[in-house]
Enzyme design. Structure first.
Site, mmCIF file in Angstrom:
data_model
loop_
_atom_site.group_PDB
_atom_site.id
_atom_site.type_symbol
_atom_site.label_atom_id
_atom_site.label_comp_id
_atom_site.label_asym_id
_atom_site.label_seq_id
_atom_site.Cartn_x
_atom_site.Cartn_y
_atom_site.Cartn_z
ATOM 1 N N ASN A 1 0.800 -1.231 0.000
ATOM 2 C CA ASN A 1 0.000 0.000 0.000
ATOM 3 C C ASN A 1 0.834 1.284 0.000
ATOM 4 O O ASN A 1 0.371 2.318 -0.445
ATOM 5 C CB ASN A 1 -1.036 0.007 1.143
ATOM 6 C CG ASN A 1 -0.425 -0.194 2.502
ATOM 7 O OD1 ASN A 1 0.735 -0.575 2.622
ATOM 8 N ND2 ASN A 1 -1.191 0.059 3.538
ATOM 9 N N GLU B 1 4.164 -4.004 12.313
ATOM 10 C CA GLU B 1 3.155 -2.950 12.097
ATOM 11 C C GLU B 1 2.029 -3.636 11.341
ATOM 12 O O GLU B 1 2.114 -3.878 10.144
ATOM 13 C CB GLU B 1 3.801 -1.813 11.305
ATOM 14 C CG GLU B 1 3.047 -0.506 11.422
ATOM 15 C CD GLU B 1 2.214 -0.244 10.205
ATOM 16 O OE1 GLU B 1 1.005 -0.595 10.261
ATOM 17 O OE2 GLU B 1 2.734 0.284 9.219
ATOM 18 N N CYS C 1 -3.411 1.236 6.835
ATOM 19 C CA CYS C 1 -3.660 0.591 8.135
ATOM 20 C C CYS C 1 -4.259 1.566 9.132
ATOM 21 O O CYS C 1 -4.813 1.150 10.138
ATOM 22 C CB CYS C 1 -2.356 0.067 8.730
ATOM 23 S SG CYS C 1 -1.426 -0.911 7.590
ATOM 24 N N GLU D 1 8.152 3.142 14.415
ATOM 25 C CA GLU D 1 8.910 3.555 13.236
ATOM 26 C C GLU D 1 8.936 5.073 13.164
ATOM 27 O O GLU D 1 7.994 5.737 13.584
ATOM 28 C CB GLU D 1 8.270 2.965 11.980
ATOM 29 C CG GLU D 1 8.347 1.443 12.006
ATOM 30 C CD GLU D 1 7.896 0.775 10.719
ATOM 31 O OE1 GLU D 1 8.551 -0.177 10.294
ATOM 32 O OE2 GLU D 1 6.888 1.209 10.138
#
Ligand code: SIN
Length: 484
Positions: A157, A255, A289, A463
């Site tokens: 994505n 993640e 997400c 991150e």
């Protein structure tokens, strides 16, 4: 493919500084999701080639870790400069393989570049601690050391961002990397590897292996040399990688999926909340997400909010991301469209009110109409499943306690959003939401300086930000005795 620098259009794996098919027996077709046409192919590699890539990363590690943070940072800075120089070509590659509109793809390249920029600077600030001693003749220190060879596995994505968000901190910390891009979108990662090579990233420090997800993932997780796995993707795959990494006790950052609540309280600025929802929900056609997945609107502003959102959604232009004025591209593949269709049909079948869209788009293929569903209930599948598509689901609520309980009632906890002008409520709700990231009165929080990551079954690790190097380094405690 019309690129101003055709050398960026790489269709081979990148192992130990070499562009290679590594004797692949077959190739994987890369398709443009807007047209279904093939735009290239990549070697379908597996276990043996992964072993070789890991060996290259291991061989390159001593010299890379021996460089100073400043030296590593300067190389990352050159990589950043090259990404910025080639922004239009990289955006074109993203749009062709992922489908997002070109302007949005440009935004993604800037976002991806920001991690190179940030970690080029953080590389020289990887501080440890001097700890006050408990015995007079001792001196105590904590230092940070790179974990070693890292395996990075990423989703489709954000084909550029997910590369730099993992590789930049890894390299800054002194690690080396073997990265597997998603087979739907490998060309962006390969273009970035080409630019990394030009920037002076030494052979073996950053490797890109394309091909069989199962075989490559199994080797990356089982191989003793790999000391860490960093993954962005679904929760089920995250669980599998955890299991596979357990025998060698690897470090992990995961993640994973989200199911973000987006709450509009009665004291919200409704117009601003609507605008923010459009940003959060429809970025990348709803395939992020952190997308708003469940929109909870207070009863007193529910109909107004629903009307305003519907007006905006009906105004969106669906189409090939290369065409001007297109605000929403196709979903990544047929499986994505199928899932969205099923969720919408389930909701309508159980009584949801359709305000816009609700079916595959007349353009066919991966295109789905931007959709608004009102009167959505907790019994519908959209209440618990991540949609990953352009569908707004409007739930109704009456009290703060009730909406927080419902917002927290899912297994995942990546992001949450809410809208309120009451300062006390802002703190209360921000603290109460069981998520790793909260957007208050905004639909967009993603940047390189904020710590990005989730709680619960959305995974762990952060991150970006000043914490981003921690996941790629071990803390070593040194106790120096007999000082006096
Ligand atoms: C993701 O969906 O994995 C990334 C979204 C973001 O960085 O905002």
């Amino acid at each position: 493919m019309q690129l101003s620098d055709p050398q960026l259009y790489r269709q081979q794996a990148y192992i130990n500084g070499n562009w290679t098919d590594a004797g692949a027996q077959s190739v994987i077709d890369v398709k443009n999701p807007a047209t279904g046409e093939s735009i290239g192919s990549i070697p379908n590699l597996g276990r043996v080639e992964t072993v070789n890539a890991i060996a290259s990363a291991e061989a390159a590690w001593p010299a890379w870790r021996a460089k100073t943070g400043k030296e590593r940072g300067l190389i990352l800075r050159r990589w950043y400069d090259l990404v910025m120089t080639h922004i239009d070509d990289l955006a074109m590659i993203i749009t062709l393989e992922n489908g997002k509109p070109l302007e949005e793809a440009r935004g993604e390249v800037l976002y991806a570049a920001s991690f190179l920029d940030w970690f080029s600077e953080e590389a020289r600030r990887h501080y440890g601690d001097v700890i006050p001693q408990t015995k007079g003749d001792q001196r105590l220190f904590a230092i940070r050391q790179p974990v070693g060879v890292c395996g990075a596995i990423i989703a489709w994505n954000f084909p550029c961002t997910l590369v730099t968000r993992k590789v930049a901190p890894a390299l800054a910390a002194g690690c080396t990397v073997v990265l597997r891009p998603a087979s739907q979108t490998p060309l962006s990662a390969l273009a970035l590897a080409e630019l990394a090579e030009r920037a002076g990233v030494p052979a073996g420090v950053f490797n890109v292996i394309t091909g069989d997800a199962r075989a490559i993932g199994a080797e990356l997780t089982a191989n003793e040399t790999v000391r860490k796995i960093t993954f962005t993707g679904s929760t089920p795959i995250g669980r599998l990688l955890m299991q596979q990494a357990a025998p060698t006790v690897k470090r992990l950052s995961l993640e994973l999926g989200g199911n973000a609540p987006f709450i509009v309280f009665e004291d919200a600025d409704v117009e601003k909340a609507v605008d923010a929802l459009m940003v959060s929900k429809f970025r990348n056609a709803g395939q992020t997400c952190v997308c708003a997945n469940r929109v909870f609107v207070h009863d007193s502003v529910y109909e107004e909010f629903a009307r305003r959102v519907t007006e905006k959604v009906l105004d969106m232009k669906v189409g090939n991301g290369l065409e001007s004025d297109v605000s929403i591209g196709p979903l990544i593949d047929e499986a994505g469209v199928e899932k969205v269709s099923e969720l919408v049909e389930d909701a309508i079948g159980k009584g949801a009110r359709l305000l816009a869209g609700g079916k595959r788009h007349a353009l066919g293929g991966g295109f789905y109409e931007p959709t608004v569903l009102a009167d959505v209930g907790q019994d519908m599948d959209v209440a618990s499943e991540e949609i990953f598509g352009p569908v707004v689901t409007l739930f109704r609520f009456e009290s703060e306690d009730d909406v927080i309980e419902r917002a927290n009632s899912v297994e995942t906890g990546l992001a949450g959003y809410f809208f309120s002008r009451d300062a006390s409520r802002v703190w209360r709700v921000a603290e109460a939401l069981e998520v790793g990231i909260v957007g208050v009165n905004t639909g967009m929080f993603s940047n390189e300086v904020g710590p990005f990551g989730g709680v619960k079954q959305s995974g762990f690790g952060r991150e970006g930000s000043r914490y981003g190097l921690d996941d790629f380094s071990d803390l070593k405690y040194i106790c120096l005795g007999d000082v006096n």
